[in-house]
Write a protein that holds these residues in place. Sequence first.
Motif, PDB file in Angstrom:
ATOM      1  N   ARG A  10      -4.930  -4.456   0.185  1.00 31.90           N
ATOM      2  CA  ARG A  10      -5.720  -4.805   1.341  1.00 31.90           C
ATOM      3  C   ARG A  10      -4.915  -5.423   2.472  1.00 31.90           C
ATOM      4  O   ARG A  10      -5.451  -6.010   3.404  1.00 31.90           O
ATOM      5  N   ARG A  14      -6.796  -4.453   9.169  1.00 33.46           N
ATOM      6  CA  ARG A  14      -8.249  -4.296   9.083  1.00 33.46           C
ATOM      7  C   ARG A  14      -8.860  -4.008  10.456  1.00 33.46           C
ATOM      8  O   ARG A  14      -9.786  -3.205  10.586  1.00 33.46           O
ATOM      9  N   ALA A  52     -12.143  -3.928   1.419  1.00 32.32           N
ATOM     10  CA  ALA A  52     -12.036  -4.461   2.777  1.00 32.32           C
ATOM     11  C   ALA A  52     -13.383  -4.604   3.466  1.00 32.32           C
ATOM     12  O   ALA A  52     -13.617  -5.563   4.208  1.00 32.32           O
TER      13      ALA A  52
END
Length: 231
Positions: A10, A14, A52
Amino acid sequence: MATTNRGRPRSFDRDAALGAAALLFWEKGFEATSVRDLTDRLGVEAPSLYRAFGDKRRLFEEAVAEYDRTYGGFIDLAFAEESTARDVVLRLLAEGPRRYTRAGLPRGCLVVSGDAGTADAEVAGYMVAMRSANVDRLADRIARDVEAGELPAAVDALALARFVFATLNGLAEAAREGVPVEELESVAAIAAGAVGLGVLAFKGVSALLAKSSKTAATAAGHTGRLEPAPL
């Protein structure tokens, strides 16, 4: 041997992924966008996507908010910068056609069409609430102007607000279908003329609309004029 980022943990960007998802949902809508489409566009495997963002619905809601912040702010700006309902309406109608046909971006509006065809009641409810909030916001501005004596007491604030956003939504859908911007501007001019000459007896529609159009055109690198059509 070339390396790939698919399946990485992750630590991926993002915010960039959210922006890419917003564009994909704008292009295809919630229902037509598969998880595979998303993983291909974002460059991650499904487990990373879920870690996410949760599920597809949660990602869509975040993507819509990202779209609104990055691409859809012209409505908020009209409300913030114009002092009367008349000027808000004319600015929205002047700017809408070119906002819905910007070069290098999907045509139309994610808020208008993102839930088209979906059977997901939560997604549909979320989008209907966003659209309804815009109508209510304009109706409130119109009602305040009526109360202040700026507009005739007989004006139906909610009906007029629905008319304006029905027009804008129609322009967005027509843009998505490939209708040329010049035709969209002609439709907007007819709507502005209907508001100016019939519903609210606005004065100076042509000058105000031309001013708003010039502002929008300058921002888009366009110098054309948008005039109300004669009724």
